[in-house]
Design an enzyme around this catalytic site. Sequence first.
Site, short mmCIF file in Angstrom:
data_model
loop_
_atom_site.label_atom_id
_atom_site.label_comp_id
_atom_site.label_asym_id
_atom_site.label_seq_id
_atom_site.Cartn_x
_atom_site.Cartn_y
_atom_site.Cartn_z
N ARG A 64 -51.99 -9.51 -8.70
CA ARG A 64 -50.71 -9.07 -8.11
C ARG A 64 -49.64 -8.96 -9.18
O ARG A 64 -48.82 -8.04 -9.16
CB ARG A 64 -50.29 -10.04 -7.00
N LYS A 163 -43.40 -8.31 -6.68
CA LYS A 163 -42.83 -9.66 -6.77
C LYS A 163 -41.94 -9.66 -8.01
O LYS A 163 -42.35 -10.05 -9.11
CB LYS A 163 -43.94 -10.71 -6.84
N GLU A 196 -40.65 -9.93 6.99
CA GLU A 196 -41.11 -11.24 6.50
C GLU A 196 -39.91 -12.16 6.42
O GLU A 196 -38.79 -11.76 6.73
CB GLU A 196 -41.78 -11.08 5.13
N1 PMP Z 1 -42.76 -13.13 0.95
C1 PMP Z 1 -41.91 -13.38 -0.04
C2 PMP Z 1 -40.63 -12.63 -0.09
C3 PMP Z 1 -42.22 -14.33 -1.01
O1 PMP Z 1 -41.37 -14.57 -2.01
C4 PMP Z 1 -43.45 -15.02 -0.94
C5 PMP Z 1 -43.85 -16.01 -1.98
N2 PMP Z 1 -42.92 -16.96 -2.25
C6 PMP Z 1 -44.31 -14.75 0.13
C7 PMP Z 1 -43.93 -13.78 1.05
C8 PMP Z 1 -45.62 -15.47 0.28
O2 PMP Z 1 -46.53 -15.00 -0.70
P1 PMP Z 1 -47.65 -15.95 -1.29
O3 PMP Z 1 -48.43 -16.44 -0.14
O4 PMP Z 1 -48.44 -15.07 -2.18
O5 PMP Z 1 -46.96 -17.05 -2.01
#
Ligand code: PMP
Length: 299
Positions: A64, A163, A196
Amino acid sequence: MNFQPPKQYAPDPNLKIFLNGRIVPVAEATVSVFDHGLLYGDGVFEGIRSYGGKAFRLDEHLKRLEQSARAIRLELPMTREECAKATYDTLKANNITDGYIRLVVTRGVGYLGLSPSRTECPCVFIIASQIELYPKELYEKGMAIISCSVIRNHPNAVSPRIKSLNYLNNILAKIEALDAGVHEAVMYNHQGFVAECTGDNIFVIRDGVVQTPPTAAGLLEGITRDAVIELVNKRGIPFREMNLTRHDLYVADEAFLTGTAAEVIPVTKIDGRPVSAGQPGPITRQLIGDFKNLVNGRM
Ligand code: PMP
């Protein structure tokens, strides 16, 4: 004027940081005020957890990271193997088996202007430490959240799938949550569908079906989200990726959030409306148990 951070936020002075190929004491781990990561939020990162000395789904995180970097046309100065080695070296240097890793790549030092073509080389640093996103008792009791007025970035602006170091969109939503006296906020997208939360993905359960918004709703493709979808499928629980509205949140039988730092946390109130009678729901509890087993290598 005193610019010292309050004591509780000062980093552990014994921390060792990976910085551009070397492990250095935290006091020496500094980046330039001309770094475009700082000046413009120009960079990408990953948050990774280590359980029992093993970085959970490290390859997926590094994949990622590569995709985030590609999307912003940042050439990573390290291969996936080098990033993995540096991650483990940093864990080892800090004697951490169970902890949280922050791997950051900035555009690097550059001229005072936006252009990435006027920067030197990307800066890579890795912090291995601990994180407690939410108070421990909320994992048992469940957490209240709000849905907020700040919408998630339009997918054709800064895509939420990247990210990136530019979290101001989410920070504005987080401020709204904190103002409302809760820890987390659901963000809708530009079409009014649930995207989200500020640092987690969201799932709801209704009539025995686990539901979560699709990637096209504009969200980070969470590694924890993927892991939980696998666990749901393994249990044979019906699952649908589907657009969700505010109403779907209000009529959910159960809800929970997923994220590397958050892990899996039950939601028991949304905008003041109790979810599953204000108690973590039974499917949520099962999945929390499954997730613990998975990360601890018992599955
Ligand atoms: N959405 C956002 C905006 C995030 O910053 C994160 C991670 N902190 C997630 C979802 C969750 O992603 P992951 O499970 O890969 O940590």
